[in-house]
Design an enzyme around this catalytic site. Structure first.
Site, PDB file in Angstrom:
ATOM      1  N   CYS A 263       0.812  -1.220   0.000  1.00 59.80           N
ATOM      2  CA  CYS A 263       0.000   0.000   0.000  1.00 59.80           C
ATOM      3  C   CYS A 263       0.846   1.271   0.000  1.00 59.80           C
ATOM      4  O   CYS A 263       0.310   2.370  -0.157  1.00 59.80           O
ATOM      5  CB  CYS A 263      -0.926   0.012   1.205  1.00 59.80           C
ATOM      6  SG  CYS A 263      -1.895  -1.498   1.358  1.00 59.80           S
ATOM      7  N   HIS A 416      -2.765   7.136   6.692  1.00 59.99           N
ATOM      8  CA  HIS A 416      -3.066   5.924   5.916  1.00 59.99           C
ATOM      9  C   HIS A 416      -4.553   5.613   6.097  1.00 59.99           C
ATOM     10  O   HIS A 416      -5.242   5.330   5.130  1.00 59.99           O
ATOM     11  CB  HIS A 416      -2.186   4.771   6.401  1.00 59.99           C
ATOM     12  CG  HIS A 416      -2.408   3.498   5.652  1.00 59.99           C
ATOM     13  ND1 HIS A 416      -2.138   3.364   4.313  1.00 59.99           N
ATOM     14  CD2 HIS A 416      -2.890   2.292   6.059  1.00 59.99           C
ATOM     15  CE1 HIS A 416      -2.435   2.130   3.921  1.00 59.99           C
ATOM     16  NE2 HIS A 416      -2.887   1.465   4.960  1.00 59.99           N
ATOM     17  N   HIS A 454      -9.692   2.513  -0.599  1.00 58.46           N
ATOM     18  CA  HIS A 454      -8.267   2.157  -0.571  1.00 58.46           C
ATOM     19  C   HIS A 454      -7.875   1.610  -1.936  1.00 58.46           C
ATOM     20  O   HIS A 454      -8.228   0.487  -2.297  1.00 58.46           O
ATOM     21  CB  HIS A 454      -8.030   1.114   0.517  1.00 58.46           C
ATOM     22  CG  HIS A 454      -6.576   0.877   0.824  1.00 58.46           C
ATOM     23  ND1 HIS A 454      -5.548   1.260  -0.014  1.00 58.46           N
ATOM     24  CD2 HIS A 454      -5.965   0.265   1.884  1.00 58.46           C
ATOM     25  CE1 HIS A 454      -4.396   0.916   0.510  1.00 58.46           C
ATOM     26  NE2 HIS A 454      -4.622   0.313   1.658  1.00 58.46           N
TER      27      HIS A 454
END
Length: 617
Positions: A263, A416, A454
């Protein structure tokens, strides 16, 4: 040795909030805080890429951001599913069926008895002498039915000659083109100013291209009795979001690569570009990621890890019968997993001296990106210690370069914010410890995944695009999908709001982009605002140089504005130079001193010692 500041001179892309360039996607996030004219402009731009100019506001709003997966992707109630079951025969009642010669398997199973059908030499009767497993195409509801999808009706393939490209590469072409065009400077003019090897492209995808036009089709072909095409393997590779930019958008002969770090992938690529520009090895770099993972198989994979917000868990959270798909992603609140999304985000970085020479617009600067692993771990997917280092180093850099005041009262964090119960605790604890160390109180924290989901590789690209909008307007998007901050979040020194936060210009000088990836892939970037860059330039360039720069910038801004007007009307004009401007390799000249490439004024020097000395000649 001279060091250069990497400036952001262009940015663009597409995600669930719309088009990134000129802050359109960011403005969708802060729509409630916009004046009437800006709100109308944002909605109109979004309506045009949806192919619905003149649509009512509610339709536009419901067709953007995180929402239930739309049928253009797949039917969430009837997701493809293969069902295998046995057919059993007995001696008194055997199973018989007829197949044509072409339908017969090349290797006849031992428990099949095959004989021609009387009067038809092209048909064969098969008698089963035992049991046979049969797989039939079926369907079933999928457990996760929410995702951050591109705005409804927006199909990247419709905007250029996509020729069986996987969706992730369609997004690459549109996203990178948006970033390059947003500069207001023709790429050919940039290329004329520098040597061919002073350009770099760093971009990738985490999951590769897994749809039927990429690895997905290739891996399923044999089991499905289909042929693998010549394009599925090469187009499926995770370096293609860089390769397509080189081959079809820039025609670049410079450095290239696709760095991956789960990620944190966007920041891994950004770090490579920042270091090369800072050290003077490159003058321009295009950095980005593209990901199109809204596929049943990918959803199944993350769901099997208990990483995604399932419909059942969303129902339990709210104690309702129908899940609230719009609020599936809830960073730092009571939550149950992240929400998968697609996105393509690219930025153009330029060394400060070249930016001044060309009159480039300046959206921000990236002085440093830090990457650290977690050390020994019990679980490969669990968070660890490395993010303490990256976050502290990023803040320490800003503190060293700008001073305590800018960090204490002029910075914000793009978390995040994955929307998992574990992340809300571990990430907030890191922020709290760093805030304590640097004397920060009420540190503003945002989490754009609450809007766009995401997107894996491009996730920090979504962050940086939103941060450039914060620099421009001074408004930090609130986390509007949450009811309250969870009790286990370390929030004493953090300012996590449900509504937009008016920071103003002084409060939006520095952004810290944080990313925590599976496997211990942690990264944090320090990003400076245009006002901070202005003070840097004033200390490094003369007043006459800056005056000349500002005069050139007016023309650049005019060209960029024209592109924005066209894009707002849905005229995206992606760059796709397939088979054009091919380089004549017979015209390449090589000497001991340099390499001369046809079409380029500057040569590539071969007399570089790479900073090494002391060797005996």
């Amino acid at each position: 040795m001279t060091s250069f500041l990497p400036l952001i001179v262009g940015f663009g892309g597409y995600n669930a909030a719309g088009r990134s360039s000129f802050h359109r996607a960011y403005e969708r996030m802060i729509l409630e805080s916009l004046g009437e004219a800006d709100r109308a402009k944002t909605l109109s731009s979004l309506a045009h890429i949806m192919g619905k100019p003149g649509a009512d506001e509610q339709e536009i709003l419901l067709g953007s951001l995180v929402r239930r997966i739309e049928p253009t992707y797949f039917d969430v109630e009837k997701a493809p599913f293969g069902k295998t079951f046995p057919i059993r025969s007995s001696g008194s009642d055997p199973v018989r069926f007829v197949l044509s010669a072409r339908e017969l398997p090349e290797a006849i199973p031992e428990h099949w008895h095959v004989e021609p059908v009387a009067g038809d030499d092209r048909q064969f009767q098969v008698t089963l002498m035992g049991n046979q497993s049969v797989r039939v195409n079926s369907h079933s509801p999928i457990a996760v039915q929410s995702a951050g999808q591109l705005p409804s009706g927006f199909n990247p393939a419709d905007h250029y000659r996509s020729m069986h490209h996987p969706r992730g590469l369609q997004l690459t072409v549109l996203g990178a083109s948006d970033a390059v065009r947003s500069m207001g400077i023709k790429w050919s003019n940039v290329a004329k100013k520098i040597s061919p090897d002073q350009v770099a492209v760093y971009a990738s995808s985490v999951m590769s291209q897994l749809d039927q036009s990429g690895f997905g089709g290739m891996m399923q072909a044999r089991q499905n009795g289909a042929r693998v095409t010549s394009k599925q393997l090469p187009l499926g590779m995770n370096t293609m979001p860089a390769d397509f930019v080189n081959a079809y958008i820039l025609g670049s002969l410079g450095s290239t690569g696709g760095v991956t770090g789960a990620c944190a992938t966007f920041l891994f690529n950004l770090r490579q570009a920042v270091e090369e520009i800072r050290m003077g090895r490159k003058k321009v770099a295009v950095v980005g990621c593209s990901e199109a993972p809204i596929l049943p198989e990918v959803i199944d994979g993350y769901a099997a890890m208990s990483a995604l917000a399932t419909d059942d868990n969303l129902r339990k959270l709210d104690q309702v019968d129908v899940p609230d798909y719009r609020r599936a992603s809830r960073p730092f609140s009571e939550n149950c997993g992240f929400t998968l999304a697609e996105s393509s985000q690219y930025i153009v970085l330029m060394a400060d001296d070249l930016a001044i020479e060309m009159g480039a617009q300046i959206y921000g600067a990236v002085p440093g990106v830090y990457v650290n692993a977690d050390g020994f771990k019990k679980s490969i997917s669990a968070p660890g210690a490395g993010n303490y280092i990256t976050m502290a180093r990023a803040v320490g850099l800003a503190n060293t370069l700008l001073g305590e005041e800018a960090v204490k009262n002029g910075s914000f964090v793009q978390a995040h914010g994955s929307s998992t119960p574990q992340n809300r605790v571990t990430e907030s604890k890191i922020f709290d410890k760093v805030a304590e160390a640097f004397g920060i109180q009420n540190w503003p924290v945002a989490a754009v995944k609450s809007y766009v989901g995401h997107s894996l590789g491009p996730a920090s690209g979504d962050q940086i695009a939103a941060s450039l909008g914060v620099f421009a307007r001074g408004i930090l998007p609130g986390i509007k999908t949450i009811d309250s901050v969870a009790d286990d979040v370390f929030s004493a020194r953090l300012d996590i709001r449900k509504t937009d936060n008016e920071l103003g210009e002084k409060g939006a000088q520095v952004a810290f982009l944080n990313s925590k990836g599976f496997g211990g892939n942690n990264a944090t970037a320090t990003v400076f605002s245009p006002s901070v860059v202005d003070s840097y330039l004033a200390n490094h360039y003369s007043s006459s140089q800056l005056l000349e720069y500002k005069n050139k910038r007016e023309q650049v801004e005019s060209m960029a504005s024209q592109y924005c007007q066209d894009a707002d009307l849905g005229k995206l004009s992606p760059i796709y130079e397939f088979g054009n401007n091919l380089l004549d390799e017979d015209s390449i000249q090589v000497s001991k001193e340099n390499v001369c490439m046809p079409g380029y004024k500057a040569t590539i020097s071969l007399q570089n010692d790479e900073g090494l000395s002391g060797f005996k000649k």
